[in-house]
Write an enzyme that holds these catalytic residues in place. Sequence first.
Site, PDB file in Angstrom:
ATOM      1  CG  ASN A  20      -0.754   0.272   2.750  1.00 13.14           C
ATOM      2  OD1 ASN A  20       0.594   0.756   3.096  1.00 13.14           O
ATOM      3  ND2 ASN A  20      -0.313  -0.352   3.832  1.00 13.14           N
ATOM      4  CG  ASN A  74      -6.722  -6.195   7.553  1.00 15.58           C
ATOM      5  OD1 ASN A  74      -5.501  -5.837   7.783  1.00 15.58           O
ATOM      6  ND2 ASN A  74      -7.216  -5.609   7.218  1.00 15.58           N
ATOM      7  NE  ARG A  93      -2.365  -8.129   5.478  1.00 19.89           N
ATOM      8  CZ  ARG A  93      -2.786  -7.854   6.152  1.00 19.89           C
ATOM      9  NH1 ARG A  93      -3.081  -6.887   6.204  1.00 19.89           N
ATOM     10  NH2 ARG A  93      -2.881  -8.865   7.605  1.00 19.89           N
ATOM     11  NE  ARG A 147      -4.493  -4.183  -0.261  1.00 20.86           N
ATOM     12  CZ  ARG A 147      -3.657  -4.650   0.694  1.00 20.86           C
ATOM     13  NH1 ARG A 147      -3.944  -5.137   1.882  1.00 20.86           N
ATOM     14  NH2 ARG A 147      -2.955  -3.108   0.696  1.00 20.86           N
ATOM     15  CG  HIS A 176      -8.314  -2.836   4.822  1.00 23.25           C
ATOM     16  ND1 HIS A 176      -6.744  -2.540   5.253  1.00 23.25           N
ATOM     17  CD2 HIS A 176      -8.255  -3.820   3.885  1.00 23.25           C
ATOM     18  CE1 HIS A 176      -6.395  -4.523   4.929  1.00 23.25           C
ATOM     19  NE2 HIS A 176      -6.695  -4.742   3.806  1.00 23.25           N
ATOM     20  CG  ASP A 178      -9.189  -0.504   8.445  1.00 25.89           C
ATOM     21  OD1 ASP A 178      -9.083  -0.184   8.435  1.00 25.89           O
ATOM     22  OD2 ASP A 178      -9.149  -1.448   9.492  1.00 25.89           O
ATOM     23  CB  CYS A 272      -5.934  -2.580  10.789  1.00 25.91           C
ATOM     24  SG  CYS A 272      -5.549  -0.559  10.343  1.00 25.91           S
TER      25      CYS A 272
HETATM   26  N1  ARG Z   1       0.417  -3.547   5.570  1.00 33.13           N
HETATM   27  C1  ARG Z   1      -0.517  -3.725   5.506  1.00 33.13           C
HETATM   28  C2  ARG Z   1      -1.201  -4.373   4.709  1.00 33.13           C
HETATM   29  O1  ARG Z   1      -1.422  -3.644   3.486  1.00 33.13           O
HETATM   30  C3  ARG Z   1      -1.589  -2.735   6.398  1.00 33.13           C
HETATM   31  C4  ARG Z   1      -2.701  -3.400   6.657  1.00 33.13           C
HETATM   32  C5  ARG Z   1      -3.720  -2.010   7.880  1.00 33.13           C
HETATM   33  N2  ARG Z   1      -5.202  -2.996   7.724  1.00 33.13           N
HETATM   34  C6  ARG Z   1      -6.460  -2.355   7.854  1.00 33.13           C
HETATM   35  N3  ARG Z   1      -7.155  -2.884   8.286  1.00 33.13           N
HETATM   36  N4  ARG Z   1      -6.440  -0.950   7.090  1.00 33.13           N
HETATM   37  O2  ARG Z   1      -2.337  -4.499   4.203  1.00 33.13           O
END
Ligand code: ARG
Length: 282
Positions: A20, A74, A93, A147, A176, A178, A272
């Site tokens: 991201n 997540n 991930r 995502r 996301h 959130d 998160c």
């Molecule tokens: N580095 C993680 C990603 O890009 C950060 C996730 C943060 N989570 C969130 N729910 N915003 O997936």
Amino acid sequence: MNPTYLLVAPTHYEVSYAINPWMRPGTWSEDPAAHLAEANASFRALQAALQAAGGTVRVIDGAPGLPDMVFPANAGIVLDRIALVAAFRFPQRQGEEKPFHAAFEALRAEGLLDRVVTLPPGMFQEGAGDCIWDRTRRLAWTGYGPRSSPEAPGLIAETFGIDIVRLELATEQFYHLDTCFCVLPRGEVFFYPRAFTADGLAEIRARVPAELLIEAEDDDAARFCVNAVALESRIVMAQPTERLIGRFAERGYAVTPVDLSSFILSGGGAYCMTLRLDLATR
Ligand code: ARG
């Protein structure tokens, strides 16, 4: 049951890739030991803030090579003692799916959950990061686009037997839901309008009366303050501006700021880093 949050200890946390636009592997690699020490201190501060606000915190271990496990929002969606395990879009991930599935199974064995279910193949859904339960309206606000798949909201509605609102996320920065949308306990919605499409904004404005809408400013969004955890009249978030603290005070909410800079290096904030385990839809 009081609000119960799952957290993942940052033992194996690092910023080693960028999926991201906020992620800074270069900054991390300048001094990994110092960043990790800071991450551990921030984690303890977040845990203490949630407990002080009346939350119960359960901490599990992460796994080496899966640094973003520190963001359990997540990992899946948990509603009515059912866990729907996430399926991640990025290969970096995807390895988290197995350990998180095992963690949910362990919670089931302990009696905290009744069922652990998975998504159909080919569908991405990144957990509570893209599914925010709204207790006053008795529905879930769901994000998709960068995502989660466009089909995910429908599957969520079917799995949990709930009403959902679909919100397409328009930018890579706010990947996301959130990161740009937060429902407060009394029904206010704190959101960053630029993260949404025109249709998404229309959905939000159609369901939330103007006096309950709180628009985040550029600064609030960039500081990850929209990514907040709200418990009754207290909101735990990454370091806000004085102005934002004042705006919440006017509405009767007190803010607990936590320095989460080492996690913002990965593009995540307070929400998160947590996963609510006790939400009931009825
Ligand atoms: N580095 C993680 C990603 O890009 C950060 C996730 C943060 N989570 C969130 N729910 N915003 O997936």
